[in-house]
Design an enzyme around this catalytic site. Sequence first.
Site, short mmCIF file in Angstrom:
data_model
loop_
_atom_site.label_atom_id
_atom_site.label_comp_id
_atom_site.label_asym_id
_atom_site.label_seq_id
_atom_site.Cartn_x
_atom_site.Cartn_y
_atom_site.Cartn_z
N ARG A 121 0.84 -1.21 0.00
CA ARG A 121 0.00 0.00 0.00
C ARG A 121 0.87 1.26 0.00
O ARG A 121 2.10 1.17 0.09
CB ARG A 121 -0.95 0.00 1.20
CG ARG A 121 -0.26 -0.07 2.54
CD ARG A 121 -1.28 -0.33 3.65
NE ARG A 121 -0.61 -0.63 4.90
CZ ARG A 121 -0.32 0.28 5.83
NH1 ARG A 121 -0.62 1.53 5.63
NH2 ARG A 121 0.28 -0.08 6.94
N TYR A 175 11.54 8.71 14.67
CA TYR A 175 11.43 8.66 13.21
C TYR A 175 12.55 9.48 12.55
O TYR A 175 13.21 9.02 11.62
CB TYR A 175 10.05 9.19 12.82
CG TYR A 175 9.69 9.07 11.36
CD1 TYR A 175 9.41 7.84 10.79
CD2 TYR A 175 9.60 10.20 10.56
CE1 TYR A 175 9.03 7.74 9.46
CE2 TYR A 175 9.22 10.11 9.23
CZ TYR A 175 8.94 8.87 8.68
OH TYR A 175 8.58 8.77 7.35
P1 NDP Z 1 1.99 3.34 4.73
O1 NDP Z 1 1.68 3.29 6.19
O2 NDP Z 1 0.89 3.52 3.76
O3 NDP Z 1 2.83 2.05 4.31
C1 NDP Z 1 3.84 1.53 5.13
C2 NDP Z 1 4.29 0.22 4.52
O4 NDP Z 1 5.31 -0.35 5.34
C3 NDP Z 1 3.16 -0.80 4.45
O5 NDP Z 1 3.21 -1.44 3.21
C4 NDP Z 1 3.48 -1.75 5.57
O6 NDP Z 1 3.06 -3.08 5.33
C5 NDP Z 1 4.99 -1.71 5.59
N1 NDP Z 1 5.52 -2.17 6.85
C6 NDP Z 1 5.45 -1.55 8.06
N2 NDP Z 1 6.00 -2.34 9.01
C7 NDP Z 1 6.43 -3.46 8.39
C8 NDP Z 1 7.08 -4.64 8.83
N3 NDP Z 1 7.42 -4.82 10.11
N4 NDP Z 1 7.36 -5.60 7.93
C9 NDP Z 1 7.02 -5.44 6.61
N5 NDP Z 1 6.41 -4.35 6.13
C10 NDP Z 1 6.11 -3.37 7.02
O7 NDP Z 1 3.06 4.49 4.60
P2 NDP Z 1 3.71 5.26 3.37
O8 NDP Z 1 3.41 4.58 2.11
O9 NDP Z 1 3.37 6.67 3.54
O10 NDP Z 1 5.25 5.08 3.75
C11 NDP Z 1 6.18 4.40 2.94
C12 NDP Z 1 7.56 4.94 3.25
O11 NDP Z 1 7.59 6.34 2.93
C13 NDP Z 1 7.94 4.84 4.73
O12 NDP Z 1 9.28 4.46 4.85
C14 NDP Z 1 7.72 6.26 5.25
O13 NDP Z 1 8.54 6.54 6.34
C15 NDP Z 1 8.10 7.07 4.03
N6 NDP Z 1 7.57 8.42 4.03
C16 NDP Z 1 6.22 8.67 3.93
C17 NDP Z 1 5.76 9.98 3.95
C18 NDP Z 1 4.32 10.34 3.83
O14 NDP Z 1 4.00 11.54 3.96
N7 NDP Z 1 3.43 9.43 3.56
C19 NDP Z 1 6.68 11.10 4.11
C20 NDP Z 1 8.06 10.73 4.21
C21 NDP Z 1 8.46 9.44 4.17
P3 NDP Z 1 1.70 -3.68 6.01
O15 NDP Z 1 0.58 -2.77 5.60
O16 NDP Z 1 1.60 -5.04 5.46
O17 NDP Z 1 1.92 -3.66 7.49
#
Ligand code: NDP
Length: 250
Positions: free
Chosen positions: A17, A157
């Site tokens: 996602r 973070y």
């Molecule tokens: P989401 O919360 O939509 O997605 C996070 C993703 O990380 C999910 O697919 C989730 O999988 C996965 N994940 C979390 N924990 C685990 C784990 N232990 N093992 C495997 N997978 C894991 O967040 P974003 O798409 O927004 O974030 C993606 C990246 O972008 C992150 O690194 C975030 O820090 C970075 N980011 C996002 C920003 C924003 O504004 N959205 C800004 C700056 C950086 P599952 O759903 O299966 O748990």
Amino acid sequence: MAKLLKDKVAIVTGGARGIGREIVLMLACEGCDVVFNFQKSQDSATALEKEVKALGVRCQASCVDIRDSAAVKAWIAKSKEKFGRLDILINNAGIVRDKALMLMSDEEWGDVVNTNLDGMFYAARACIVTFLKQRSGDIINISSVSGITGLPRQVNYSATKGGMNAFTKALAKEVSLYGIRVNAVAPGLIRTNITDEMDEKRKQEILKTIPLGRMGEAEEVANCVKFLLSPAAAYITGQIIAIDGGLTMR
Ligand code: NDP
């Protein structure tokens, strides 16, 4: 026209996602086979795997906790065996557990460090021997502006994303002579689950400070990743590229 990443194989962490999903779709549209993991989002992962296969490339979604060193190692080894090669690693899985430092628990600190920093280390280490042997490979870490400027109530973070930026530069220097490029993209405020769950007042405050005056889209992050994987970016390594509507410009 030939597709940009035809016949390549990419690993994307946290691909089911948000930003990860857009990256998975972008890679598939460019002809790349894609392996991604998820932790909780089984239904989205299954649906995405189907969607990607319909684009005519191979795809495998696996339930692997990125915090589990042995599981990550086994997942990447099995993926290489099944798909026959590895070319690209996108370290995207990440979480937030925002809280003022004085209230932050060991667990809230540890969860963020284990996911954002340890997870990246486990995945990069599991891919690097293949990349070194074949003298090619691309690693792109999905960092954050929080790791550039630091943000209040995010010491956990910010520390992990700052660590990710330093890791990117250190590894880029370590492996450049082997034809491996390591870069990071640092998104600002991007519309995904992470920002949907943010305090609305805080979001509005940040929005006021964004020169372009809007949130970014996950697809815009995927577009930057696409550029970094293209021949046009062949001379770029060790860089942290902000995709933030100008938020961190100086
Ligand atoms: P989401 O919360 O939509 O997605 C996070 C993703 O990380 C999910 O697919 C989730 O999988 C996965 N994940 C979390 N924990 C685990 C784990 N232990 N093992 C495997 N997978 C894991 O967040 P974003 O798409 O927004 O974030 C993606 C990246 O972008 C992150 O690194 C975030 O820090 C970075 N980011 C996002 C920003 C924003 O504004 N959205 C800004 C700056 C950086 P599952 O759903 O299966 O748990």
